[in-house]
Design an enzyme around this catalytic site. Sequence first.
Site, mmCIF file in Angstrom:
data_model
loop_
_atom_site.group_PDB
_atom_site.id
_atom_site.type_symbol
_atom_site.label_atom_id
_atom_site.label_comp_id
_atom_site.label_asym_id
_atom_site.label_seq_id
_atom_site.Cartn_x
_atom_site.Cartn_y
_atom_site.Cartn_z
ATOM 1 C CG HIS A 98 9.428 -14.540 9.899
ATOM 2 N ND1 HIS A 98 10.203 -13.692 9.864
ATOM 3 C CD2 HIS A 98 8.298 -14.944 9.972
ATOM 4 C CE1 HIS A 98 9.341 -12.396 9.837
ATOM 5 N NE2 HIS A 98 8.127 -13.238 9.259
ATOM 6 C CG HIS A 100 4.720 -15.886 7.394
ATOM 7 N ND1 HIS A 100 4.484 -15.578 8.372
ATOM 8 C CD2 HIS A 100 5.529 -14.872 6.713
ATOM 9 C CE1 HIS A 100 4.501 -14.295 8.606
ATOM 10 N NE2 HIS A 100 5.145 -14.372 7.691
HETATM 11 P P1 AMP Z 1 6.302 -10.063 8.879
HETATM 12 O O1 AMP Z 1 5.350 -9.020 8.519
HETATM 13 O O2 AMP Z 1 6.315 -11.557 7.383
HETATM 14 O O3 AMP Z 1 7.404 -10.079 9.078
HETATM 15 O O4 AMP Z 1 5.768 -11.340 10.271
HETATM 16 C C1 AMP Z 1 5.943 -11.648 11.171
HETATM 17 C C2 AMP Z 1 4.438 -12.108 12.229
HETATM 18 O O5 AMP Z 1 5.795 -12.145 13.360
HETATM 19 C C3 AMP Z 1 3.761 -11.629 12.072
HETATM 20 O O6 AMP Z 1 2.736 -12.039 11.267
HETATM 21 C C4 AMP Z 1 3.370 -11.519 13.384
HETATM 22 O O7 AMP Z 1 2.297 -11.376 13.797
HETATM 23 C C5 AMP Z 1 4.232 -11.796 14.247
HETATM 24 N N1 AMP Z 1 4.995 -12.134 15.531
HETATM 25 C C6 AMP Z 1 5.525 -10.676 15.706
HETATM 26 N N2 AMP Z 1 5.517 -10.374 17.534
HETATM 27 C C7 AMP Z 1 4.816 -12.204 17.198
HETATM 28 C C8 AMP Z 1 5.358 -12.593 18.421
HETATM 29 N N3 AMP Z 1 5.524 -12.094 19.790
HETATM 30 N N4 AMP Z 1 5.359 -13.738 19.226
HETATM 31 C C9 AMP Z 1 5.181 -14.909 17.756
HETATM 32 N N5 AMP Z 1 5.089 -13.881 16.448
HETATM 33 C C10 AMP Z 1 4.589 -12.690 16.629
#
Ligand code: AMP
Length: 112
Positions: A98, A100
């Site tokens: 993903h 950001h």
């Molecule tokens: P990373 O730590 O780079 O893998 O980013 C994962 C991101 O997903 C974090 O910023 C979380 O806040 C976000 N996240 C986790 N679960 C959800 C969800 N159900 N809806 C939206 N964002 C999420």
Amino acid sequence: MDCIFCKIINGEIPSTKVYEDKKMIIINDIAPQAAKHYLAIPKVHLANIVEMEKKQAKIVGKMLKTIGELADSLGLQDGFRIVSNKGENGCQSVGHLHIHILGGEKLSEKMG
Ligand code: AMP
């Protein structure tokens, strides 16, 4: 597969979708780290940028192009930052690639 982002894509888990096309969605991050914090997520499950194959690289390239095109409508007209965390040192917490997208305010000059 027990992947939270696959479940969001399949509609099994609710999300605030701000954009969708055949290959990706953009949602609001559930724990925003900036005034605007979105996640661009490819519909195909790939773990991270290292596991990307050529065909998938094309999808990610298109995602970046689309992010640029949507920037104004996402409230990012004054600039933004894109980040893709990988692995433990990168603090990746969800094992589905993903991107950001952070903005909506002046961000810190520090990135690490
Ligand atoms: P990373 O730590 O780079 O893998 O980013 C994962 C991101 O997903 C974090 O910023 C979380 O806040 C976000 N996240 C986790 N679960 C959800 C969800 N159900 N809806 C939206 N964002 C999420």
